[in-house]
Each structure stands twice: as structure tokens, then as C-alpha cells.
Design a protein around this motif. Structure first.
Motif, PDB file in Angstrom:
ATOM      1  N   ASP A 306       0.871  -1.181   0.000  1.00  9.71           N
ATOM      2  CA  ASP A 306       0.000   0.000   0.000  1.00  9.71           C
ATOM      3  C   ASP A 306       0.904   1.227   0.000  1.00  9.71           C
ATOM      4  N   LEU A 307       0.889   1.956  -1.098  1.00  9.48           N
ATOM      5  CA  LEU A 307       1.797   3.090  -1.257  1.00  9.48           C
ATOM      6  C   LEU A 307       1.484   4.202  -0.250  1.00  9.48           C
ATOM      7  N   VAL A 308       0.207   4.361   0.088  1.00  8.46           N
ATOM      8  CA  VAL A 308      -0.169   5.401   1.068  1.00  8.46           C
ATOM      9  C   VAL A 308       0.439   5.063   2.425  1.00  8.46           C
ATOM     10  N   GLU A 309       0.337   3.796   2.802  1.00  7.80           N
ATOM     11  CA  GLU A 309       0.887   3.367   4.091  1.00  7.80           C
ATOM     12  C   GLU A 309       2.402   3.529   4.124  1.00  7.80           C
ATOM     13  N   VAL A 310       3.054   3.138   3.044  1.00  5.94           N
ATOM     14  CA  VAL A 310       4.517   3.274   2.976  1.00  5.94           C
ATOM     15  C   VAL A 310       4.922   4.740   3.066  1.00  5.94           C
ATOM     16  N   ALA A 311       4.167   5.615   2.387  1.00  6.51           N
ATOM     17  CA  ALA A 311       4.494   7.044   2.402  1.00  6.51           C
ATOM     18  C   ALA A 311       4.341   7.612   3.813  1.00  6.51           C
ATOM     19  N   LYS A 312       3.235   7.238   4.500  1.00  5.40           N
ATOM     20  CA  LYS A 312       3.018   7.742   5.867  1.00  5.40           C
ATOM     21  C   LYS A 312       4.102   7.238   6.817  1.00  5.40           C
ATOM     22  N   GLU A 313       4.449   5.969   6.695  1.00  2.00           N
ATOM     23  CA  GLU A 313       5.481   5.383   7.566  1.00  2.00           C
ATOM     24  C   GLU A 313       6.826   6.068   7.340  1.00  2.00           C
ATOM     25  N   SER A 314       7.169   6.297   6.090  1.00  2.00           N
ATOM     26  CA  SER A 314       8.452   6.952   5.772  1.00  2.00           C
ATOM     27  C   SER A 314       8.460   8.383   6.297  1.00  2.00           C
ATOM     28  N   ALA A 315       7.351   9.077   6.115  1.00  2.00           N
ATOM     29  CA  ALA A 315       7.264  10.461   6.574  1.00  2.00           C
ATOM     30  C   ALA A 315       7.426  10.535   8.087  1.00  2.00           C
ATOM     31  N   LEU A 316       6.784   9.611   8.810  1.00  2.00           N
ATOM     32  CA  LEU A 316       6.859   9.608  10.270  1.00  2.00           C
ATOM     33  C   LEU A 316       8.301   9.361  10.736  1.00  2.00           C
ATOM     34  N   ILE A 326       6.474  16.825   7.712  1.00  2.00           N
ATOM     35  CA  ILE A 326       6.257  16.211   6.391  1.00  2.00           C
ATOM     36  C   ILE A 326       4.757  15.910   6.275  1.00  2.00           C
ATOM     37  N   ILE A 327       4.102  16.502   5.287  1.00  2.00           N
ATOM     38  CA  ILE A 327       2.656  16.358   5.101  1.00  2.00           C
ATOM     39  C   ILE A 327       2.395  15.310   4.019  1.00  2.00           C
ATOM     40  N   VAL A 328       1.526  14.344   4.360  1.00  2.00           N
ATOM     41  CA  VAL A 328       1.153  13.309   3.382  1.00  2.00           C
ATOM     42  C   VAL A 328      -0.256  13.606   2.907  1.00  2.00           C
ATOM     43  N   ASP A 329      -0.411  13.801   1.610  1.00  2.00           N
ATOM     44  CA  ASP A 329      -1.715  14.109   1.019  1.00  2.00           C
ATOM     45  C   ASP A 329      -2.075  12.977   0.044  1.00  2.00           C
ATOM     46  N   VAL A 367       0.117  11.318  -2.875  1.00  2.00           N
ATOM     47  CA  VAL A 367      -0.039   9.958  -3.404  1.00  2.00           C
ATOM     48  C   VAL A 367      -1.372   9.885  -4.143  1.00  2.00           C
ATOM     49  N   ALA A 368      -1.350   9.304  -5.345  1.00  2.00           N
ATOM     50  CA  ALA A 368      -2.575   9.172  -6.142  1.00  2.00           C
ATOM     51  C   ALA A 368      -2.459   7.952  -7.044  1.00  2.00           C
ATOM     52  N   SER A 369      -3.618   7.572  -7.605  1.00  2.00           N
ATOM     53  CA  SER A 369      -3.652   6.470  -8.552  1.00  2.00           C
ATOM     54  C   SER A 369      -4.425   6.926  -9.777  1.00  2.00           C
ATOM     55  N   ALA A 372      -3.857   2.813 -14.626  1.00  2.00           N
ATOM     56  CA  ALA A 372      -3.032   1.668 -14.210  1.00  2.00           C
ATOM     57  C   ALA A 372      -1.729   2.108 -13.585  1.00  2.00           C
ATOM     58  N   GLU A 373      -1.660   3.362 -13.108  1.00  2.00           N
ATOM     59  CA  GLU A 373      -0.414   3.913 -12.576  1.00  2.00           C
ATOM     60  C   GLU A 373      -0.618   4.491 -11.194  1.00  2.00           C
ATOM     61  N   ALA A 374       0.420   4.302 -10.377  1.00  2.00           N
ATOM     62  CA  ALA A 374       0.446   4.971  -9.080  1.00  2.00           C
ATOM     63  C   ALA A 374       1.399   6.148  -9.187  1.00  2.00           C
ATOM     64  N   GLN A 375       1.038   7.262  -8.552  1.00  2.00           N
ATOM     65  CA  GLN A 375       1.887   8.447  -8.608  1.00  2.00           C
ATOM     66  C   GLN A 375       2.200   8.889  -7.190  1.00  2.00           C
ATOM     67  N   ILE A 376       3.463   9.207  -6.985  1.00  2.00           N
ATOM     68  CA  ILE A 376       3.856   9.740  -5.693  1.00  2.00           C
ATOM     69  C   ILE A 376       4.804  10.904  -5.943  1.00  2.00           C
ATOM     70  N   ALA A 377       4.466  12.055  -5.377  1.00  2.00           N
ATOM     71  CA  ALA A 377       5.259  13.266  -5.616  1.00  2.00           C
ATOM     72  C   ALA A 377       5.749  13.825  -4.285  1.00  2.00           C
ATOM     73  N   VAL A 378       7.027  14.213  -4.241  1.00  2.00           N
ATOM     74  CA  VAL A 378       7.632  14.821  -3.059  1.00  2.00           C
ATOM     75  C   VAL A 378       7.984  16.264  -3.425  1.00  2.00           C
TER      76      VAL A 378
END
Length: 451
Positions: A306-316, A326-329, A367-369, A372-378
Motif C-alpha cells: 500500500d503506497l499510502v501506508e509506505v508514504a506515511k510510515e516513511s514520513a513519520l 512532512i505532510i502526506v496528502d 499519493v494518487a492512482s 493503471a499507474e500509481a503516482q507519488i510526488a515529493v
């Protein structure tokens, strides 16, 4: 003997044997046909004479009668049982000198007498004294021998006309086959001698096996040269990058040796600097080892994540480590994709680490989908990257601001590693940046990997 001569000799000798066999068969058949025809003519002549002689009366002028049946270059004889000639009728004296042989019954055959070819036909008849004698017709076959000699010359000329072009053709063919191989051997020897990466020149229009072999060799040389340059660049970069921290460690070690016991502040500063550079060298060594891995060794342990979960965990984790916001949207609560969780985390750490180093403002993860693609922007609101530098940031050890990078502890290896992780997941990474306003690094990853 080299291959070129072998091909030429083998093709020429093989063709010569075939031509000789064919010409020999033609000659034998032709000779046999001519001999059979000559013997049949002699038999017919003899049968006609014997028939006429059988019906003739006693007053027959035998010499005159036989002369009427006498061909050119021939002799008609009446030979008794004891081998004596009772009558010779010939057009030349030479023919009368032929040996006299009595033959029983009817016979017709070819004979070679003193090197000359003759047809001999014999038929038994009753002579004037009631004795059985042999009526014999002997004809010289000079015309047949001349014809056979002409045939021999024609076949010999035909053989040469076939074999000589065949020899030349074999030579040309062997050159066509062997020359590219010889060029390849020469190129290999030159590479071995000079240690260079040289390619084989070949005809691009051709598509034969030799051309394909040359193309394969050239592709192999391209690969070897690329890998060699990568290795050379890696060693050069590593040596250059490790030189600075080693110099710092050496300098502080000298400082410690000289003033460390007397000045506690120097001791503290030196220990801190040595520790900092040691950590930096360790991090750099780990990153260099990761980049040094061959493509086949850079494996992706694919799982559902789950990319959202990974992003939140990394941010924390990074918020705690750096004390930064670090804000996760995320557009949805969950964005599932197939990927390596550890490598995706490493990718996020690299992008967040860069954003934190070069920006004092809060960092945002989106984070968005999409299909057929997942997108993650920092996104950061930092110093930004000059437009003309964007194409270089994926080169190893490349730093946009080298003076400031030293202070932030960057190695210039983060983005190359990030790009390699993205490539391993069949995705792409884009950087949009404006100097003084900040940078957005966007990663596009397919939701499903094709194995």
C-alpha cells in the motif's frame, strides 16, 4: 593449409572428378556405338557377298566379283584352313601386308593390328576345289579413330573450360567466406595487442551469417566497452569522492596528535569531525556498492504494498529523525501496487532526504492512482535546481551546489539510486524545479508488474 586453399582445392578437385567421370562415360558410349555400327556394316557387307557368291556360277571372275564389294582401305581374302591366302583383293599394297588368319565359322569383330583399328568379318564358303575356306573382309577404321581423337580433344577443352572457371569461382567464394573471418581475427589480435575496443567493418546491406556474426561481435564489443567505461568511471569517482573525507580524517588525526592532549575543545571537534566523515564514508560505500551491482543482481522482491501506508510510515520516521514537518496528502486511503517494499521505502527516503536537506519549509508527499499507474510526488519549497542542471542530477556523484552539498552531507548518489529503483519497477521519475521556489520529484509506477 589454410581454409581458403582447402575450399578452392576441394571444390576444384571435386568438380574435376565429376567432369572427368561424365566425359569418360560420354567417350566410352560414343566409341562403343561407332564400333557396333562399323561391325554391323562389315557383317552386312559380308552377308551380301556370301549370298551373291552362293548363287554365282562356275565361270564367275572371282577377283572382279570381289572387287565390286571392296570398300576403301580394305581387303577381301580367301583363306584356307592352313592359314594361306588363296586370293587377295585390295586397293592398296599396304593392305595385302596384313597378317593372314583363318577363322572358323561366321565372325565379325574389331581388331587392333600394329596400332591401327580394323573391322574383320569372316564367312565360310566352298572354294573351287570343294574345300571349305574363309571369306574375310578386313577394313581399316581410320575415320573412326580420327573422330574419336577429335572427340578426345573436344572433351579435354570442355573439361578445361569448366575446371578453370570453377577454380576461379572457388577462389572468389573462399575469399568471400574467409576474408570476414580473417578481418575478425585481425581485429581480435589488434584488440589483444593494443587493449582497444575496435569494431569489424561489414557490408550493411548484406544479411548473411558472416554479417550477423560481425554484428554480434560488434555488439559484444559495445557491451564490453560500456561496462569497462562504467567500471573505470566508478573507480575514478569513488577514488575522487573518498579522497576528501580521508583527507579530513587525516587532518583531524594530525590535529589530535599535536594538540589533542592539551586542548579539550580541539579533541571534541576532531572526534566529531572524524566520526561525521566516517559515517559519510560508510554511507557512500553502501551506496556505491548498490550502484555497482549488475542489472541481473538488482532484483526486485515483488509484493503487494500500500503506497499510502509506505508514504506515511516513511514520513513519520524522517519527521522523528530530522524534527521536520512532512505532510502526506493522499487522494484515497489505499493505493495498492506490486513492488519491492524495501526498495520503495529507500526511494522515498532518498527523495525526502533531498527535500529536507535543501528546504527549510515543510515537505509534502502526494499519493494518487491514475488508471493503471500509481503516482507519488515529493515537493519542497527549497533552493530549487537550475534548469540546465536537471539532466545531470541522475549522474553519479553529481551535485548541483557543491559548496552547500558538503555542508548538507550529500554524496551525489541518491538520485542515481532512486532512478535505478524506479527503472527496476518499470516506472519513470520526473523532476520539476524552479530556482528559489522549490522542487517536485514525481514517480510514476505501474500497479502491476509484468513478470
Amino acid at each position: 593449409m589454410n581454409i581458403k586453399n582447402r575450399i578452392t582445392l576441394f571444390s576444384t578437385i571435386w568438380l574435376l572428378l565429376l567432369v572427368l567421370a561424365a566425359n569418360g562415360a560420354i567417350y566410352v558410349v560414343f566409341q562403343k556405338t561407332m564400333e557396333n555400327e562399323a561391325v554391323e556394316r562389315a557383317e552386312t557387307q559380308m552377308d551380301n557377298m556370301a549370298e551373291a557368291l552362293h548363287t554365282a556360277d562356275a565361270s564367275l571372275d572371282m577377283p572382279r566379283f570381289l572387287r565390286a564389294y571392296l570398300p576403301a582401305d580394305s581387303i577381301i581374302r580367301i583363306i584356307s584352313e592352313d592359314g594361306k591366302s588363296l586370293l587377295d583383293v585390295a586397293r592398296s599394297r599396304e593392305m595385302t601386308e596384313l597378317p593372314t588368319v583363318y577363322r572358323e565359322g561366321e565372325q565379325s569383330e574389331m581388331h587392333r593390328i600394329e596400332g591401327e583399328l580394323y573391322t574383320v568379318a569372316a564367312h565360310p564358303v566352298i572354294w573351287e576345289n570343294g574345300e571349305v575356306v574363309s571369306l574375310e573382309l578386313t577394313e581399316k577404321q581410320g575415320t573412326m579413330e580420327n573422330t574419336l581423337r577429335v572427340l578426345q580433344v573436344i572433351l579435354a577443352i570442355a573439361t578445361l573450360m569448366i575446371v578453370i572457371p570453377s577454380f576461379i569461382g572457388g577462389r572468389v567464394l573462399s575469399n568471400l567466406i574467409v576474408n570476414p573471418i580473417a578481418a575478425m581475427i585481425q581485429t581480435m589480435e589488434e584488440i589483444q595487442k593494443r587493449g582497444t575496443f575496435k569494431r569489424i567493418a561489414f557490408e550493411k546491406k548484406s544479411n548473411d551469417e558472416l554479417t550477423k556474426m560481425a554484428q554480434t561481435f560488434n555488439r559484444m564489443m559495445d557491451l564490453l566497452e560500456t561496462n569497462y567505461k562504467k567500471q573505470e568511471q566508478f573507480v575514478s569517482d569513488a577514488s575522487h569522492e573518498l579522497k576528501t573525507p580521508l583527507t579530513v580524517v587525516e587532518s583531524y588525526a594530525k590535529l589530535l596528535k599535536r594538540w589533542g592532549k592539551e586542548k579539550p575543545e580541539v579533541l571534541e571537534e576532531a572526534v566529531e569531525a572524524i566520526y561525521s566523515e566516517s559515517v559519510r564514508m560508510k554511507e557512500m560505500a553502501q551506496q556505491m556498492l548498490l550502484l555497482a551491482e549488475d542489472e541481473s543482481q538488482f532484483k526486485v522482491d515483488c509484493q503487494k504494498i500500500d503506497l499510502v501506508e509506505v508514504a506515511k510510515e516513511s514520513a513519520l520516521n524522517l519527521e522523528r529523525a530530522f524534527g521536520r514537518s512532512i505532510i502526506v496528502d493522499a487522494a484515497t486511503n489505499k493505493v495498492e501496487l506490486e513492488g519491492d517494499p524495501q526498495k520503495i521505502k529507500q526511494l522515498l527516503f532518498i527523495l525526502l532526504d533531498n527535500a529536507i536537506k535543501y528546504s527549510a519549509a515543510p515537505v509534502q508527499i502526494t499519493v494518487a492512482s491514475v488508471e493503471a499507474e500509481a503516482q507519488i510526488a515529493v515537493t519542497d519549497r527549497g533552493i530549487g535546481i537550475p534548469k540546465d542542471e536537471l539532466d545531470n542530477v541522475y549522474n553519479r556523484f553529481y551535485r548541483v551546489d557543491k559548496s552547500r552539498t558538503r555542508g548538507t552531507g550529500g554524496t551525489g548518489l541518491g538520485l542515481p539510486i532512486a532512478k535505478r529503483i524506479v527503472d527496476a519497477h518499470h516506472g519513470k521519475i520526473e523532476l520539476v524545479s524552479k530556482e528559489g521556489e522549490g522542487t517536485t520529484a514525481t514517480v510514476y509506477l505501474p500497479l502491476h508488474l509484468n513478470h
